[in-house]
Design a protein around this motif. Structure first.
Motif, PDB file in Angstrom:
ATOM      1  N   CYS A  29      98.297   2.757 -65.606  1.00 64.08           N
ATOM      2  CA  CYS A  29      99.077   3.989 -65.742  1.00 64.08           C
ATOM      3  C   CYS A  29      98.214   5.120 -66.299  1.00 64.08           C
ATOM      4  O   CYS A  29      98.293   6.263 -65.839  1.00 64.08           O
ATOM      5  N   ALA A  30      97.394   4.771 -67.303  1.00 60.57           N
ATOM      6  CA  ALA A  30      96.511   5.785 -67.889  1.00 60.57           C
ATOM      7  C   ALA A  30      95.501   6.281 -66.864  1.00 60.57           C
ATOM      8  O   ALA A  30      95.250   7.486 -66.743  1.00 60.57           O
ATOM      9  N   VAL A  31      94.923   5.345 -66.120  1.00 59.84           N
ATOM     10  CA  VAL A  31      93.955   5.730 -65.086  1.00 59.84           C
ATOM     11  C   VAL A  31      94.634   6.563 -64.000  1.00 59.84           C
ATOM     12  O   VAL A  31      94.078   7.557 -63.511  1.00 59.84           O
ATOM     13  N   GLY A  32      95.858   6.153 -63.614  1.00 59.40           N
ATOM     14  CA  GLY A  32      96.601   6.914 -62.617  1.00 59.40           C
ATOM     15  C   GLY A  32      96.915   8.329 -63.082  1.00 59.40           C
ATOM     16  O   GLY A  32      96.804   9.294 -62.319  1.00 59.40           O
ATOM     17  N   LEU A 195      91.914  16.621 -69.571  1.00 62.09           N
ATOM     18  CA  LEU A 195      90.880  15.637 -69.284  1.00 62.09           C
ATOM     19  C   LEU A 195      90.418  14.950 -70.559  1.00 62.09           C
ATOM     20  O   LEU A 195      90.266  13.723 -70.606  1.00 62.09           O
ATOM     21  N   ILE A 196      90.220  15.733 -71.615  1.00 65.61           N
ATOM     22  CA  ILE A 196      89.773  15.156 -72.892  1.00 65.61           C
ATOM     23  C   ILE A 196      90.835  14.217 -73.449  1.00 65.61           C
ATOM     24  O   ILE A 196      90.531  13.111 -73.913  1.00 65.61           O
ATOM     25  N   ILE A 197      92.107  14.650 -73.397  1.00 69.32           N
ATOM     26  CA  ILE A 197      93.192  13.797 -73.907  1.00 69.32           C
ATOM     27  C   ILE A 197      93.294  12.509 -73.112  1.00 69.32           C
ATOM     28  O   ILE A 197      93.428  11.415 -73.665  1.00 69.32           O
ATOM     29  N   ALA A 198      93.223  12.628 -71.772  1.00 70.11           N
ATOM     30  CA  ALA A 198      93.313  11.442 -70.927  1.00 70.11           C
ATOM     31  C   ALA A 198      92.154  10.486 -71.187  1.00 70.11           C
ATOM     32  O   ALA A 198      92.335   9.267 -71.261  1.00 70.11           O
ATOM     33  N   LEU A 199      90.956  11.034 -71.349  1.00 71.64           N
ATOM     34  CA  LEU A 199      89.798  10.189 -71.641  1.00 71.64           C
ATOM     35  C   LEU A 199      89.947   9.514 -73.005  1.00 71.64           C
ATOM     36  O   LEU A 199      89.591   8.337 -73.165  1.00 71.64           O
ATOM     37  N   ALA A 200      90.467  10.279 -73.981  1.00 71.36           N
ATOM     38  CA  ALA A 200      90.661   9.703 -75.317  1.00 71.36           C
ATOM     39  C   ALA A 200      91.683   8.566 -75.276  1.00 71.36           C
ATOM     40  O   ALA A 200      91.466   7.493 -75.858  1.00 71.36           O
ATOM     41  N   VAL A 201      92.810   8.817 -74.574  1.00 70.58           N
ATOM     42  CA  VAL A 201      93.839   7.771 -74.458  1.00 70.58           C
ATOM     43  C   VAL A 201      93.286   6.555 -73.727  1.00 70.58           C
ATOM     44  O   VAL A 201      93.496   5.412 -74.133  1.00 70.58           O
ATOM     45  N   GLY A 202      92.540   6.810 -72.635  1.00 72.59           N
ATOM     46  CA  GLY A 202      91.946   5.698 -71.891  1.00 72.59           C
ATOM     47  C   GLY A 202      90.970   4.905 -72.733  1.00 72.59           C
ATOM     48  O   GLY A 202      90.941   3.674 -72.680  1.00 72.59           O
ATOM     49  N   THR A 203      90.174   5.625 -73.541  1.00 75.02           N
ATOM     50  CA  THR A 203      89.210   4.944 -74.415  1.00 75.02           C
ATOM     51  C   THR A 203      89.932   4.086 -75.450  1.00 75.02           C
ATOM     52  O   THR A 203      89.543   2.937 -75.713  1.00 75.02           O
ATOM     53  N   PHE A 209      92.547  -3.050 -75.624  1.00 73.92           N
ATOM     54  CA  PHE A 209      92.502  -4.161 -74.680  1.00 73.92           C
ATOM     55  C   PHE A 209      91.355  -5.117 -75.024  1.00 73.92           C
ATOM     56  O   PHE A 209      91.505  -6.338 -74.980  1.00 73.92           O
ATOM     57  N   ASN A 210      90.217  -4.524 -75.369  1.00 73.20           N
ATOM     58  CA  ASN A 210      89.072  -5.347 -75.750  1.00 73.20           C
ATOM     59  C   ASN A 210      89.371  -6.127 -77.032  1.00 73.20           C
ATOM     60  O   ASN A 210      89.017  -7.313 -77.149  1.00 73.20           O
ATOM     61  N   ALA A 211      90.032  -5.443 -77.994  1.00 69.61           N
ATOM     62  CA  ALA A 211      90.401  -6.127 -79.240  1.00 69.61           C
ATOM     63  C   ALA A 211      91.387  -7.262 -78.961  1.00 69.61           C
ATOM     64  O   ALA A 211      91.302  -8.350 -79.562  1.00 69.61           O
ATOM     65  N   PHE A 212      92.322  -7.004 -78.038  1.00 71.34           N
ATOM     66  CA  PHE A 212      93.275  -8.052 -77.668  1.00 71.34           C
ATOM     67  C   PHE A 212      92.571  -9.260 -77.061  1.00 71.34           C
ATOM     68  O   PHE A 212      92.859 -10.411 -77.394  1.00 71.34           O
ATOM     69  N   LEU A 213      91.621  -8.999 -76.166  1.00 70.92           N
ATOM     70  CA  LEU A 213      90.887 -10.103 -75.539  1.00 70.92           C
ATOM     71  C   LEU A 213      90.093 -10.894 -76.574  1.00 70.92           C
ATOM     72  O   LEU A 213      90.071 -12.133 -76.545  1.00 70.92           O
ATOM     73  N   LEU A 214      89.434 -10.163 -77.484  1.00 70.70           N
ATOM     74  CA  LEU A 214      88.660 -10.856 -78.517  1.00 70.70           C
ATOM     75  C   LEU A 214      89.570 -11.671 -79.426  1.00 70.70           C
ATOM     76  O   LEU A 214      89.234 -12.816 -79.789  1.00 70.70           O
ATOM     77  N   ASN A 215      90.719 -11.078 -79.782  1.00 68.60           N
ATOM     78  CA  ASN A 215      91.656 -11.796 -80.644  1.00 68.60           C
ATOM     79  C   ASN A 215      92.229 -13.025 -79.930  1.00 68.60           C
ATOM     80  O   ASN A 215      92.354 -14.103 -80.523  1.00 68.60           O
ATOM     81  N   ALA A 216      92.571 -12.851 -78.642  1.00 68.38           N
ATOM     82  CA  ALA A 216      93.097 -13.981 -77.874  1.00 68.38           C
ATOM     83  C   ALA A 216      92.048 -15.077 -77.729  1.00 68.38           C
ATOM     84  O   ALA A 216      92.350 -16.265 -77.834  1.00 68.38           O
TER      85      ALA A 216
END
Length: 330
Positions: A29-32, A195-203, A209-216
């Motif tokens: 959704c964020a990328v879209g 663009l800056i807001i979208a990039l910040a949200v995506g980051t 997501f990365n933290a979730f994967l590491l935690n999982a």
């Protein structure tokens, strides 16, 4: 123990897959949204840039019109004063350029009613203007006459009317130009901020997501380590009991046989997972029906516990009596 481990792994996998898809949907959704902002912003900027280019073109054509009006007047005056036919050729050339310029201006401002109205007036004045010039050119005396002076005054009046309307066209186009430039600046600012807001949200989403994967992964590793330790203790307990162990999974119809199970019967085999038929073939033919009958009664809930004795074939060929006990987890 093995069934519990399998269920825990299955539950953990389901939770991981569910959370993975949730994060994936959010990320998509964020990328879209970012993609939509980029595409929409580019289209709006392109459209506004096109309007600015069109406005510049209108201004250039309107300024050219002023120059052409002065040129045909100058060419006609030169002819009157010198009688040079080349001056009239220049006059006719500039007159044709005026017609082309008016047509181009009309095309460029086709959606602007006020500009179209001014151009219609200019066409009328141009028609009168050129008619006066051509009437004056028919006078072949070089000397000044009252008729010639009257024509000069009317020509100048027509010229001034043309230049006045053309100045109005230029004024409106310059206003359009300033407004459109400001609109481009605003859109660029909004586009950049989005663009800056979208990039910040995506980051942030990627980091989460990365933290979730590491935690999982960490939880999975901890659970697997705990299960491995439990299975090691279970294996040690099996060895300590000196009993043959079997674990029958009714869902998969697979049976785990411990190494001790085969050692008690004189077989040199390691623990492995097989089928119920592997043990059925070892049961004494006279006991087969009884053994499976008791097992079915227990599984049907007709018996409170599973425990029975029957004969099973030793590797030496003799029959030995064994006691089989078990407990089902429903």
């Amino acid at each position: 123990m093995s069934a519990t481990s399998s269920e825990e792994r299955c539950l953990m996998d389901k939770m991981f897959v569910r959370n993975f898809f949730i994060f994936l949907v959010i990320l998509l959704c964020a990328v879209g949204t970012l993609g939509t902002i980029l595409i929409t912003g580019d289209k709006e900027l392109d459209q506004t840039d096109h309007l600015i280019e069109q406005t510049y073109e209108v201004i250039l054509e309107a300024e050219k019109l002023t120059s052409l009006v002065e040129s045909i007047l100058s060419a006609q005056r030169g002819y009157l004063l010198t009688g040079d036919e080349s001056m009239m050729e220049r006059y006719e050339s500039k007159k044709g350029e005026i017609s082309e310029t008016l047509a181009h201006l009309s095309e460029l401002t086709s959606t602007n009613q006020s500009q179209q109205s001014r151009l219609d007036e200019i066409r009328n004045y141009i028609s009168n203007f050129t008619a006066r010039l051509e009437e004056r050119a028919n006078i072949h005396q070089i000397k000044t006459t009252p008729q010639l002076m009257d024509g000069v005054e009317m020509v100048n009046t027509n010229k001034n009317d043309i230049l006045r309307l053309n100045a109005s066209i230029l004024e409106e186009e310059y206003n359009f130009l300033n407004d459109r430039i400001r609109a481009v600046e605003r859109k660029k600012g909004f586009y950049l901020a989005s663009l800056i807001i979208a990039l910040a949200v995506g980051t942030v989403l990627l980091l989460l997501f990365n933290a979730f994967l590491l935690n999982a992964q960490r939880k999975r590793s901890n659970i697997e380590e705990s299960l491995r330790q439990s299975e090691d203790r279970f294996a040690l307990a099996i060895e300590g009991t000196q009993d043959g162990i079997f674990d029958w999974d009714l869902k998969t119809n697979k049976v785990f046989y411990s190494r001790r199970f085969f050692e008690m019967l004189g077989y040199n085999k390691s623990a492995y997972e097989g089928s119920p038929e592997d043990s059925k073939d070892l049961i004494h033919p006279e006991d087969v029906d009884k053994v499976w009958g008791v097992a079915e009664q227990y599984l049907d809930g007709k018996l409170s516990e599973y425990s029975q004795e029957f004969r099973i074939k030793h590797s030496s060929g003799r029959w030995v009596w064994v006691q089989s006990r078990g407990k089902a987890l429903f």
